[in-house]
Write a protein that holds these residues in place. Structure first.
Motif, PDB file in Angstrom:
ATOM      1  N   VAL A   1     -90.326  -6.659 -16.232  1.00 41.53           N
ATOM      2  CA  VAL A   1     -91.745  -5.879 -16.411  1.00 41.53           C
ATOM      3  C   VAL A   1     -92.777  -6.372 -16.860  1.00 41.53           C
ATOM      4  N   ASN A   2     -92.489  -6.516 -18.588  1.00 34.29           N
ATOM      5  CA  ASN A   2     -93.148  -6.788 -19.595  1.00 34.29           C
ATOM      6  C   ASN A   2     -94.107  -7.817 -19.410  1.00 34.29           C
ATOM      7  N   GLY A   3     -93.299  -9.323 -18.857  1.00 31.07           N
ATOM      8  CA  GLY A   3     -93.821 -10.190 -18.699  1.00 31.07           C
ATOM      9  C   GLY A   3     -95.037 -10.089 -17.819  1.00 31.07           C
ATOM     10  N   ILE A   4     -94.419  -9.241 -16.280  1.00 27.96           N
ATOM     11  CA  ILE A   4     -95.431  -9.483 -15.675  1.00 27.96           C
ATOM     12  C   ILE A   4     -96.884  -7.544 -15.957  1.00 27.96           C
ATOM     13  N   LYS A   5     -96.658  -6.963 -16.607  1.00 26.45           N
ATOM     14  CA  LYS A   5     -97.296  -6.186 -17.255  1.00 26.45           C
ATOM     15  C   LYS A   5     -98.444  -6.988 -17.651  1.00 26.45           C
ATOM     16  N   TYR A   6     -98.012  -7.084 -18.822  1.00 31.41           N
ATOM     17  CA  TYR A   6     -98.931  -7.949 -19.825  1.00 31.41           C
ATOM     18  C   TYR A   6     -98.862  -9.455 -19.532  1.00 31.41           C
ATOM     19  N   ASN A   7    -100.307 -10.263 -18.671  1.00 32.80           N
ATOM     20  CA  ASN A   7    -100.085 -10.755 -18.320  1.00 32.80           C
ATOM     21  C   ASN A   7    -101.051 -11.545 -17.118  1.00 32.80           C
TER      22      ASN A   7
ATOM     23  N   ARG B   1     -88.876 -16.203 -20.082  1.00 26.36           N
ATOM     24  CA  ARG B   1     -89.758 -16.701 -20.445  1.00 26.36           C
ATOM     25  C   ARG B   1     -91.652 -16.525 -19.497  1.00 26.36           C
ATOM     26  N   ASP B   2     -92.437 -15.851 -20.029  1.00 26.52           N
ATOM     27  CA  ASP B   2     -94.207 -15.717 -19.450  1.00 26.52           C
ATOM     28  C   ASP B   2     -94.450 -16.440 -19.422  1.00 26.52           C
ATOM     29  N   ASN B   3     -95.870 -16.558 -17.933  1.00 22.41           N
ATOM     30  CA  ASN B   3     -96.729 -17.400 -18.372  1.00 22.41           C
ATOM     31  C   ASN B   3     -98.112 -16.039 -18.719  1.00 22.41           C
ATOM     32  N   GLY B   4     -98.294 -15.330 -19.632  1.00 23.30           N
ATOM     33  CA  GLY B   4     -98.918 -13.946 -19.726  1.00 23.30           C
ATOM     34  C   GLY B   4     -99.023 -14.045 -20.682  1.00 23.30           C
ATOM     35  N   SER B   5    -100.137 -12.628 -21.663  1.00 19.71           N
ATOM     36  CA  SER B   5    -101.362 -13.005 -22.154  1.00 19.71           C
ATOM     37  C   SER B   5    -101.030 -13.259 -23.415  1.00 19.71           C
ATOM     38  N   GLY B   6     -99.540 -13.145 -23.661  1.00 18.21           N
ATOM     39  CA  GLY B   6     -99.128 -13.774 -24.711  1.00 18.21           C
ATOM     40  C   GLY B   6     -99.390 -12.914 -25.885  1.00 18.21           C
TER      41      GLY B   6
ATOM     42  N   LYS C   1     -93.646  -6.827 -35.277  1.00 20.58           N
ATOM     43  CA  LYS C   1     -93.899  -4.983 -35.209  1.00 20.58           C
ATOM     44  C   LYS C   1     -93.421  -4.866 -33.833  1.00 20.58           C
ATOM     45  N   ILE C   2     -93.072  -5.061 -32.745  1.00 20.72           N
ATOM     46  CA  ILE C   2     -93.363  -4.873 -31.007  1.00 20.72           C
ATOM     47  C   ILE C   2     -92.239  -4.182 -30.313  1.00 20.72           C
ATOM     48  N   PHE C   3     -90.819  -4.439 -31.500  1.00 22.07           N
ATOM     49  CA  PHE C   3     -89.612  -4.139 -31.178  1.00 22.07           C
ATOM     50  C   PHE C   3     -89.707  -2.893 -32.162  1.00 22.07           C
TER      51      PHE C   3
ATOM     52  N   ARG D   1     -97.678   0.209 -29.394  1.00 22.66           N
ATOM     53  CA  ARG D   1     -98.117  -0.035 -28.529  1.00 22.66           C
ATOM     54  C   ARG D   1     -99.361  -1.173 -28.856  1.00 22.66           C
ATOM     55  N   LEU D   2     -99.461  -2.956 -27.917  1.00 21.93           N
ATOM     56  CA  LEU D   2    -100.867  -3.526 -28.656  1.00 21.93           C
ATOM     57  C   LEU D   2    -101.095  -2.937 -27.601  1.00 21.93           C
ATOM     58  N   ASP D   3    -101.399  -2.663 -26.517  1.00 22.53           N
ATOM     59  CA  ASP D   3    -102.469  -3.482 -24.976  1.00 22.53           C
ATOM     60  C   ASP D   3    -102.389  -1.395 -24.334  1.00 22.53           C
TER      61      ASP D   3
ATOM     62  N   GLY E   1     -98.047   2.807 -20.244  1.00 23.55           N
ATOM     63  CA  GLY E   1     -95.776   2.483 -21.066  1.00 23.55           C
ATOM     64  C   GLY E   1     -95.448   3.116 -22.599  1.00 23.55           C
ATOM     65  N   SER E   2     -94.564   3.138 -22.879  1.00 22.90           N
ATOM     66  CA  SER E   2     -93.895   3.919 -23.670  1.00 22.90           C
ATOM     67  C   SER E   2     -94.382   3.757 -24.629  1.00 22.90           C
ATOM     68  N   GLY E   3     -94.132   2.525 -25.462  1.00 21.48           N
ATOM     69  CA  GLY E   3     -94.125   1.780 -26.547  1.00 21.48           C
ATOM     70  C   GLY E   3     -92.328   1.951 -27.100  1.00 21.48           C
ATOM     71  N   LEU E   4     -91.917   2.034 -25.984  1.00 20.61           N
ATOM     72  CA  LEU E   4     -90.165   2.074 -26.120  1.00 20.61           C
ATOM     73  C   LEU E   4     -89.472   1.178 -25.739  1.00 20.61           C
TER      74      LEU E   4
ATOM     75  N   LEU F   1     -88.644  -2.088 -25.655  1.00 16.23           N
ATOM     76  CA  LEU F   1     -88.488  -2.924 -26.643  1.00 16.23           C
ATOM     77  C   LEU F   1     -87.440  -2.566 -27.909  1.00 16.23           C
ATOM     78  N   SER F   2     -87.758  -1.478 -27.905  1.00 13.76           N
ATOM     79  CA  SER F   2     -86.815  -0.695 -29.490  1.00 13.76           C
ATOM     80  C   SER F   2     -85.629  -0.184 -28.618  1.00 13.76           C
ATOM     81  N   ILE F   3     -85.394  -0.005 -26.961  1.00 10.29           N
ATOM     82  CA  ILE F   3     -84.190   0.164 -27.197  1.00 10.29           C
ATOM     83  C   ILE F   3     -83.688  -0.802 -26.186  1.00 10.29           C
TER      84      ILE F   3
HETATM   85  P1  ADP Z   1     -94.442  -0.858 -22.978  1.00  7.06           P
HETATM   86  O1  ADP Z   1     -93.894  -0.165 -22.660  1.00  7.06           O
HETATM   87  O2  ADP Z   1     -95.895  -0.132 -23.775  1.00  7.06           O
HETATM   88  O3  ADP Z   1     -94.204  -1.645 -23.220  1.00  7.06           O
HETATM   89  P2  ADP Z   1     -92.617  -2.517 -25.180  1.00  7.06           P
HETATM   90  O4  ADP Z   1     -91.592  -1.926 -26.260  1.00  7.06           O
HETATM   91  O5  ADP Z   1     -92.018  -2.702 -24.304  1.00  7.06           O
HETATM   92  O6  ADP Z   1     -93.592  -0.987 -24.970  1.00  7.06           O
HETATM   93  O7  ADP Z   1     -93.736  -3.306 -25.893  1.00  7.06           O
HETATM   94  C1  ADP Z   1     -94.216  -2.900 -26.630  1.00  7.06           C
HETATM   95  C2  ADP Z   1     -95.358  -3.969 -26.618  1.00  7.06           C
HETATM   96  O8  ADP Z   1     -95.900  -5.212 -27.325  1.00  7.06           O
HETATM   97  C3  ADP Z   1     -96.569  -3.504 -25.709  1.00  7.06           C
HETATM   98  O9  ADP Z   1     -97.765  -2.222 -25.192  1.00  7.06           O
HETATM   99  C4  ADP Z   1     -96.882  -5.366 -25.348  1.00  7.06           C
HETATM  100  O10 ADP Z   1     -98.723  -5.053 -26.206  1.00  7.06           O
HETATM  101  C5  ADP Z   1     -96.266  -6.528 -26.338  1.00  7.06           C
HETATM  102  N1  ADP Z   1     -95.554  -6.705 -25.049  1.00  7.06           N
HETATM  103  C6  ADP Z   1     -94.249  -6.625 -25.017  1.00  7.06           C
HETATM  104  N2  ADP Z   1     -93.929  -7.631 -23.684  1.00  7.06           N
HETATM  105  C7  ADP Z   1     -94.618  -8.296 -23.911  1.00  7.06           C
HETATM  106  C8  ADP Z   1     -95.528  -9.824 -23.682  1.00  7.06           C
HETATM  107  N3  ADP Z   1     -93.987 -10.289 -22.698  1.00  7.06           N
HETATM  108  N4  ADP Z   1     -96.116 -10.410 -23.640  1.00  7.06           N
HETATM  109  C9  ADP Z   1     -97.484  -9.489 -24.463  1.00  7.06           C
HETATM  110  N5  ADP Z   1     -96.990  -8.913 -24.710  1.00  7.06           N
HETATM  111  C10 ADP Z   1     -96.030  -7.782 -25.054  1.00  7.06           C
END
Ligand code: ADP
Length: 508
Positions: free
Chosen positions: A414-420, A443-448, A456-458, A463-465, A470-473, A475-477
């Motif tokens: 879902v992250n690969g789709i959302k951040y794409n 692997r995704d072809n998203g924003s990177g 930090k994303i874990f 949240r970066l975007d 999203g909840s920002g949780l 990746l930690s889950i």
């Molecule tokens: P969220 O619920 O916000 O998606 P995550 O813990 O899943 O929380 O992700 C944390 C942050 O990491 C996201 O806000 C996003 O900015 C970044 N991120 C996660 N997965 C991807 C991805 N596949 N491509 C780009 N950014 C990502």
């Protein structure tokens, strides 16, 4: 031959000869001088062998004792010829005299031969004076060695001691005198025992006693009384020195002051105990606060969700009942409010899930990755129709909790789709394995993700975007679940190109 036998048969026959008194013209004086001198020589020659024999008997280890016997026999034979010479004045036993002389000749030459053999050896014998000099030299060397050893022992920082085979102490170095403030006389023998700490006395004496009994080395930690009245810990060691026959010749030992090490060890032990106790308490508190958090999350999700549901219901009723009179902008506000309620509900659910991940036990079962990914993909296609193309290139079977791993793959895909930013997100899930782990990559072809954020994303609530909900949780889950499986998660990413998450799950 006949003459020989006649000689033997007539050995004591004196008829053929006149007594010596009648041969020639002996004056009384001349005759008796001759006789008395011969008898005196015989008496002396008879006494000398007796003295020699008595000497050999009493003096042990006399060199060449057989030569003494030979000398004795030689002197005795010589003496006998003189006795016969005296007897011949009255009894002309010339035949006996000849035999005795023959015997004397044989013994004399025997002695000569023996002397010939013995002389070179005798020359090598040391004279008493030489022997005495050698003994003095050796004694001097020995004293020098002892002085050197004692100097060495005194220069050592440890207490050094030696003992007799029976365990009686016979030497202590200067260090012991200085440490204990006692005299050497006091310490030697069994005096040292009084310096032992009362609590260490029995053990030390028992170990020392056994070492002496069995002739074995020993080592013991005990406290010794110092001159200042305090006891200090020592490491006492004793080693037996063995003679060639295996018996103990003497004991050599040391006592090393280990007070500082002991104290450091005690402090360390105490600190470790205190820290462990602190950690245990902190852990207990953490467990308790985790439990509190979980029950709060449970309560929050349940009690917050109910009013939320009611709010969105009331909003729908409000919209339905006033459909005719509400203008479009008002309707859009109501729709926004309903959407926000939904989002809040999903946030609360994620929060609850996050707090539960810790306490839920992973049920480990073999899972075919291909099927697992297929199931997840179906759900996602329902959520994001026509927005993504998902490739399932997994082949392996892993050991894990199916529900939890479904969640992990769902989050990552879902992250690969959302951040794409692309119209059509392309997600590829593949698997490889090593001898110990199975690796699953998404692997995704998203924003990177920029390099500085990869770690930090874990972290929870990162949240970066914010333009994407999203909840920002997520990746930690995901990381918690992977770690529950004994595995790890890593990420590689390039901004504008895409991101690859890789999970390593142990095979066992
Ligand atoms: P969220 O619920 O916000 O998606 P995550 O813990 O899943 O929380 O992700 C944390 C942050 O990491 C996201 O806000 C996003 O900015 C970044 N991120 C996660 N997965 C991807 C991805 N596949 N491509 C780009 N950014 C990502």
């Amino acid at each position: 031959m006949g003459e020989f036998w006649e000689f033997i048969i007539n050995i004591f026959n004196t008829e053929a000869f006149p007594p010596r008194w009648h041969c020639g013209r002996w004056s009384e004086f001349h005759g008796w001088l001759y006789i008395a001198s011969d008898v005196a020589i015989w008496a002396a020659y008879f006494t000398i062998p007796l003295m020699l024999i008595s000497f050999i008997r009493r003096k042990k280890n006399v060199p060449f004792p057989r030569l003494f016997w030979l000398f004795g026999a030689f002197i005795l034979a010589c003496g006998t010829t003189h006795l016969i010479d005296a007897i011949i004045f009255w009894f002309p036993i010339y035949r006996v005299s000849a035999v005795v002389r023959l015997l004397t000749a044989v013994v004399s030459w025997g002695t000569v031969l023996a002397l010939y053999r013995v002389v070179p050896k005798a020359l090598q014998l040391r004279t008493p004076r030489e022997l005495e000099e050698q003994v003095n030299l050796r004694t001097h060397e020995l004293n020098q060695t002892i002085t050197k050893m004692r100097f060495m022992a005194d220069a050592m920082p440890q207490i050094v001691w030696t003992a007799k085979p029976n365990g009686m102490l016979d030497y202590y170095n200067q260090q012991m005198v200085e440490y204990s403030g006692k005299s050497i006389d006091y310490l030697l023998g069994t005096g040292w025992e009084e310096l032992l700490h009362p609590d260490d006395q029995n053990t030390t004496l028992e170990i020392w006693g056994n070492a002496v009994r069995f002739g074995t080395a020993f080592e013991i930690e005990n406290r010794l009384l110092a001159a200042n009245g305090n006891y200090y810990w020592h490491l006492t060691r004793g080693v037996p020195q063995y003679a060639e026959d295996g018996t103990v010749e003497c004991w050599v030992g040391t006592a090393t002051n280990i007070e500082l090490q002991k104290r450091a060890a005690e402090t360390l032990e105490k600190t470790v105990y205190e820290r462990t106790e602190e950690l245990r308490q902190a852990n207990d508190m953490l467990l308790k606060s985790n439990k509190d958090l979980e029950s709060f999350a449970g309560f929050a999700s349940h009690d917050l969700q109910a009013p939320l549901r009611s709010i969105s219901n009331y909003l729908s009723i409000l919209e339905d009942r006033n459909r005719t009179i509400l203008d479009d902008s008002f309707k859009s506000y109501i729709n926004k409010a309903v959407d926000l309620c939904k989002r809040m509900r999903s946030l609360i659910e994620t929060l609850l899930e996050f707090s539960r991940t810790n306490s839920t036990r992973a049920e480990m079962n073999p899972i075919r990755l291909q099927r697992l990914v297929e199931n997840v993909t179906h759900t996602i296609y329902d959520e994001y129709p026509q927005k993504a193309t998902i490739f399932n290139e997994t082949r392996h079977t892993i050991l894990g909790d199916e529900t939890m791993l479904t969640q992990v793959l769902h989050n990552l895909i879902v992250n690969g789709i959302k951040y794409n930013p692309n119209e059509n997100a392309i997600i590829t899930i593949s698997s490889t394995e090593s001898s110990s782990h199975t690796f699953i990559s998404v692997r995704d072809n998203g924003s990177g993700i920029a390099q500085e954020y990869l770690e930090k994303i874990f972290d929870a609530f990162t949240r970066l975007d914010s333009s994407v909900s999203g909840s920002g949780l997520g990746l930690s889950i995901t990381r918690r679940i992977v770690e529950k499986h004994g595995g790890s998660i890593s990420v590689a990413s390039e901004v504008g190109v895409g991101t690859t998450f890789t999970i390593a799950i142990p095979k066992q």
